[in-house]
Design a protein around this motif. Structure first.
Motif, PDB file in Angstrom:
ATOM      1  N   ASP A   1       0.869  -1.172   0.000  1.00 40.82           N
ATOM      2  CA  ASP A   1       0.000   0.000   0.000  1.00 40.82           C
ATOM      3  C   ASP A   1       0.907   1.222   0.000  1.00 40.82           C
ATOM      4  O   ASP A   1       1.566   1.505   1.006  1.00 40.82           O
ATOM      5  CB  ASP A   1      -0.908  -0.020   1.237  1.00 40.82           C
ATOM      6  CG  ASP A   1      -1.614   1.309   1.465  1.00 40.82           C
ATOM      7  OD1 ASP A   1      -1.856   2.022   0.476  1.00 40.82           O
ATOM      8  OD2 ASP A   1      -1.922   1.622   2.630  1.00 40.82           O
ATOM      9  N   ILE A   2       0.978   1.915  -1.139  1.00 38.08           N
ATOM     10  CA  ILE A   2       1.907   3.032  -1.277  1.00 38.08           C
ATOM     11  C   ILE A   2       1.142   4.345  -1.294  1.00 38.08           C
ATOM     12  O   ILE A   2       0.385   4.629  -2.228  1.00 38.08           O
ATOM     13  CB  ILE A   2       2.744   2.900  -2.573  1.00 38.08           C
ATOM     14  CG1 ILE A   2       3.479   1.551  -2.575  1.00 38.08           C
ATOM     15  CG2 ILE A   2       3.722   4.061  -2.704  1.00 38.08           C
ATOM     16  CD1 ILE A   2       4.308   1.294  -3.820  1.00 38.08           C
ATOM     17  N   GLY A   3       1.325   5.127  -0.260  1.00 38.81           N
ATOM     18  CA  GLY A   3       0.691   6.437  -0.185  1.00 38.81           C
ATOM     19  C   GLY A   3       1.728   7.540  -0.206  1.00 38.81           C
ATOM     20  O   GLY A   3       2.934   7.274  -0.171  1.00 38.81           O
ATOM     21  N   GLY A   4       1.276   8.760  -0.272  1.00 43.11           N
ATOM     22  CA  GLY A   4       2.191   9.889  -0.292  1.00 43.11           C
ATOM     23  C   GLY A   4       2.929  10.063   1.022  1.00 43.11           C
ATOM     24  O   GLY A   4       4.006  10.636   1.070  1.00 43.11           O
ATOM     25  N   THR A   5       2.370   9.534   2.099  1.00 45.63           N
ATOM     26  CA  THR A   5       2.970   9.688   3.425  1.00 45.63           C
ATOM     27  C   THR A   5       3.646   8.409   3.883  1.00 45.63           C
ATOM     28  O   THR A   5       4.757   8.418   4.402  1.00 45.63           O
ATOM     29  CB  THR A   5       1.867  10.063   4.449  1.00 45.63           C
ATOM     30  OG1 THR A   5       1.185  11.216   3.970  1.00 45.63           O
ATOM     31  CG2 THR A   5       2.460  10.341   5.820  1.00 45.63           C
ATOM     32  N   LYS A   6       2.973   7.280   3.656  1.00 48.41           N
ATOM     33  CA  LYS A   6       3.386   6.026   4.273  1.00 48.41           C
ATOM     34  C   LYS A   6       3.320   4.885   3.279  1.00 48.41           C
ATOM     35  O   LYS A   6       2.494   4.895   2.366  1.00 48.41           O
ATOM     36  CB  LYS A   6       2.435   5.743   5.440  1.00 48.41           C
ATOM     37  CG  LYS A   6       2.739   4.510   6.252  1.00 48.41           C
ATOM     38  CD  LYS A   6       1.444   3.913   6.779  1.00 48.41           C
ATOM     39  CE  LYS A   6       0.636   3.309   5.622  1.00 48.41           C
ATOM     40  NZ  LYS A   6      -0.599   2.640   6.060  1.00 48.41           N
TER      41      LYS A   6
ATOM     42  N   SER B   1      -1.613   1.816  -5.017  1.00 54.24           N
ATOM     43  CA  SER B   1      -0.723   2.982  -5.002  1.00 54.24           C
ATOM     44  C   SER B   1      -1.476   4.271  -5.302  1.00 54.24           C
ATOM     45  O   SER B   1      -2.419   4.287  -6.098  1.00 54.24           O
ATOM     46  CB  SER B   1       0.384   2.797  -6.043  1.00 54.24           C
ATOM     47  OG  SER B   1       1.157   3.983  -6.169  1.00 54.24           O
ATOM     48  N   CYS B   2      -1.022   5.356  -4.695  1.00 52.83           N
ATOM     49  CA  CYS B   2      -1.524   6.656  -5.117  1.00 52.83           C
ATOM     50  C   CYS B   2      -1.101   6.887  -6.564  1.00 52.83           C
ATOM     51  O   CYS B   2      -0.123   6.321  -7.039  1.00 52.83           O
ATOM     52  CB  CYS B   2      -1.005   7.761  -4.198  1.00 52.83           C
ATOM     53  SG  CYS B   2       0.771   7.861  -4.035  1.00 52.83           S
ATOM     54  N   GLY B   3      -1.841   7.666  -7.290  1.00 54.60           N
ATOM     55  CA  GLY B   3      -1.584   7.932  -8.696  1.00 54.60           C
ATOM     56  C   GLY B   3      -1.368   9.410  -8.902  1.00 54.60           C
ATOM     57  O   GLY B   3      -1.111  10.116  -7.936  1.00 54.60           O
ATOM     58  N   PRO B   4      -1.494   9.890 -10.128  1.00 56.28           N
ATOM     59  CA  PRO B   4      -1.784   9.132 -11.357  1.00 56.28           C
ATOM     60  C   PRO B   4      -0.607   8.272 -11.805  1.00 56.28           C
ATOM     61  O   PRO B   4       0.494   8.343 -11.262  1.00 56.28           O
ATOM     62  CB  PRO B   4      -2.058  10.220 -12.394  1.00 56.28           C
ATOM     63  CG  PRO B   4      -2.113  11.520 -11.672  1.00 56.28           C
ATOM     64  CD  PRO B   4      -1.400  11.329 -10.379  1.00 56.28           C
ATOM     65  N   PHE B   5      -0.917   7.444 -12.825  1.00 56.81           N
ATOM     66  CA  PHE B   5       0.092   6.594 -13.461  1.00 56.81           C
ATOM     67  C   PHE B   5       0.316   7.050 -14.904  1.00 56.81           C
ATOM     68  O   PHE B   5      -0.555   7.653 -15.521  1.00 56.81           O
ATOM     69  CB  PHE B   5      -0.392   5.137 -13.518  1.00 56.81           C
ATOM     70  CG  PHE B   5      -0.755   4.545 -12.180  1.00 56.81           C
ATOM     71  CD1 PHE B   5      -0.020   4.816 -11.039  1.00 56.81           C
ATOM     72  CD2 PHE B   5      -1.843   3.678 -12.074  1.00 56.81           C
ATOM     73  CE1 PHE B   5      -0.353   4.254  -9.808  1.00 56.81           C
ATOM     74  CE2 PHE B   5      -2.185   3.104 -10.848  1.00 56.81           C
ATOM     75  CZ  PHE B   5      -1.445   3.395  -9.718  1.00 56.81           C
ATOM     76  N   VAL B   6       1.499   6.735 -15.409  1.00 58.60           N
ATOM     77  CA  VAL B   6       1.712   6.761 -16.863  1.00 58.60           C
ATOM     78  C   VAL B   6       2.331   5.427 -17.234  1.00 58.60           C
ATOM     79  O   VAL B   6       2.855   4.719 -16.357  1.00 58.60           O
ATOM     80  CB  VAL B   6       2.644   7.922 -17.323  1.00 58.60           C
ATOM     81  CG1 VAL B   6       1.993   9.268 -17.076  1.00 58.60           C
ATOM     82  CG2 VAL B   6       4.001   7.835 -16.631  1.00 58.60           C
TER      83      VAL B   6
END
Lengths: 345, 345
Positions: free
Chosen positions: B19-24, B81-86
């Motif tokens: 679980d990939i977030g901007g904080t943790k 995961s947080c996005g966006p993706f390319v």
């Protein structure tokens, strides 16, 4: 898309198509080589709420008669209809505010209908009835035969009397719980506008940019307004540029919600003015979040004015017909008529 | 949902989740009975742009070590995961403005990354890598195990530090051309607001209602602001009611676009205040177009704070595991932690 509901005969020689709009109804009969006959009438709006369905059956009988086809032998009909829809006992009813006087906010309709039992009436005559929102049917046709072939995430948009969307993500048309996916013309875009949509809302996409609403607010027909803007009339130009900015914002909102890669835009306004409006729409669409909008393209429909008729037929079509139609492009040989627009209200 | 990409082993004894977030970042390892170990760290934001991927691998190795599992034997990882993706050479890269200093508008990040090559790094260690936007993963988990089972057209929404959506129509999760469907938190809602989103836009949903933006504008933490509003502080109440109205409008826009029938709402703001905010949201959602919004319901997540972890694991899960998990509900036995929110940025 599942174009083969259970019970559908794969061996029908003929099939019927209906394009039901708020203004006009068109009935078509086709065989595997293409449409054979097409008749139109103003959409019935008086009598009981079965009237539009019964009118549709009568028009289809007339089209079959014109084509020398025995109506009773035709098992399937595909229907491209204005919406929204509700389901009653699992049958689709139309609850369009421009046809049902009991719903519309304009008070100009000669009936008090709160719904039209479209599927019920058609099922009295057809073994298979496939009904889709008009922009979903147009999208299906563009994906099968037109300018959205092989595009997995895309949309058909009509900019005409009204504003409608048909949506496709990951290769599948979106329908939703009642077949109403694509009513993004009713997205609320601002809380500061007095522009009112036929649905009663202020500041939705349709209120801000549809031909009907621009005409109501500026007391000029959309044709006059857009032509004046194109010719350099300053006031008309300001109005049209503003509407175009809202239209581009609506495409941005749909793109950021669905990660679409291509829009086909139909409808009379785009048909006549897309050439000079497109850069303005692209500018608005692409100026908010490049990571999501990079590479998004716009196009006109490949099927032109017959996208609704071909869409309706396609909904009912046996799986082995489209290959031949892609080759022969029968829509190119249909008699010309004044261009009309799916989703026009 | 296709949870079985080609090459996926159906006989893995263990699988990994991220679980990939901007904080943790949280790393989990599980077997068919449930999660075995879970470790977390603040998300790496310095070094080369491979750092988050390499940190993920190190955390997964630590989780495996804690659980007595041989990391090298684990073939599959699911990533929320947080996005966006390319996509770069068909591999997913993360272009999140809260992690990539070369994209973010706040200027507070210790790197100049313009993208994070997440899939490339993970593929050096796993045979199968399935990456989804965090709200899409949460939606998948709620559909598999939680409060969206058997709901064909539905959405997961997080109202937290940021605003994110996972979308499902006609029984299928929506991904879009780059897996970015669901970024409806960036829908533009008004052109009259000076509220600025982290993406730079004025007046998008996230700018108007996210915890981060409310904190920036009112110089009180979201917790203080919402608690004060609940306790009757007039100014706080006005701010929160206004934000809630925008949130309800965003749900209306998604409903009218996709004909959704149920929203599960997660995130810390809803978790703590949904009880009294829900009637306000329902009022705004249902006051614009009853034909489309009748019967639409809201709910909290069935998986609570572990929806992101379970979502990540579910993405990589063999088809025969979920039945047992639905029975045993292993998320109820995971060690409690401060509630966090998928989509939080």
């Amino acid at each position: 898309m599942n174009r083969m509901p259970s019970g559908k005969s794969m061996h029908s020689s003929y099939l019927c198509g209906l394009d039901i709009g708020g203004t006009k109804m068109a009935a078509t009969v086709a065989d595997r080589n293409g449409p054979l006959a097409r008749v139109t009438e103003p959409t019935a709006k008086s009598g009981t709420n079965r009237a539009p369905g019964e009118q549709a059956v009568a028009l289809l009988k007339k089209a079959c008669n014109d084509a020398g086809v025995n109506f009773d032998e035709v098992e399937s009909v595909g229907v491209s209809s204005c919406g929204p829809f509700v389901k009653h006992q699992d049958l689709i009813q139309m609850v369009a505010p421009n046809i049902c006087g009991g719903i519309g906010k304009q008070g100009d309709l000669p009936n008090t209908w709160t719904s039209v039992p479209l599927e019920e009436v058609l099922r009295e005559h057809f073994r298979t009835v496939t009904i889709e929102n008009d922009c979903v049917a147009a999208l299906a046709a563009e994906r099968a035969f037109g300018n959205l072939q092989d595009i997995a995430s895309c949309a058909y948009v009509t900019w005409s009397t009204g504003i409608g969307f048909g949506l496709c993500v990951d290769g599948r048309l979106l329908r939703g719980k009642n077949g109403n996916a694509g009513h993004a013309g009713h997205m609320l875009m601002t809380d500061q506008s007095t522009a009112q949509c036929g649905c009663g809302n202020l500041g939705d996409v349709e209120a801000l940019v549809s031909g009907r609403n621009l005409e109501m607010r500026y007391r000029r027909s959309p044709e006059e307004l857009f032509n004046a803007a194109r010719d350099g009339d300053a006031e008309a130009h300001t109005i049209v540029v503003e509407a175009t900015r809202w239209f581009g914002r609506a495409l941005f909102n749909v793109t950021t919600t669905l990660d679409i890669s291509k829009f086909v835009i139909g409808g009379s306004i785009w048909q006549h003015h897309g050439d000079w409006l497109e850069p303005l729409v692209i500018h608005e669409l692409s100026s908010h979040m490049p990571a999501l909008t990079a590479g998004v393209t716009l196009s006109s429909p490949g099927l032109n004015a017959f996208v609704a008729d071909i869409g309706a037929l396609y909904l009912a079509m046996p799986e082995d017909w489209p290959i031949g139609w892609r080759e022969s492009k029968p829509w190119k040989h249909m008699p010309p008529e004044k261009p009309e627009c799916p989703g026009g209200k």
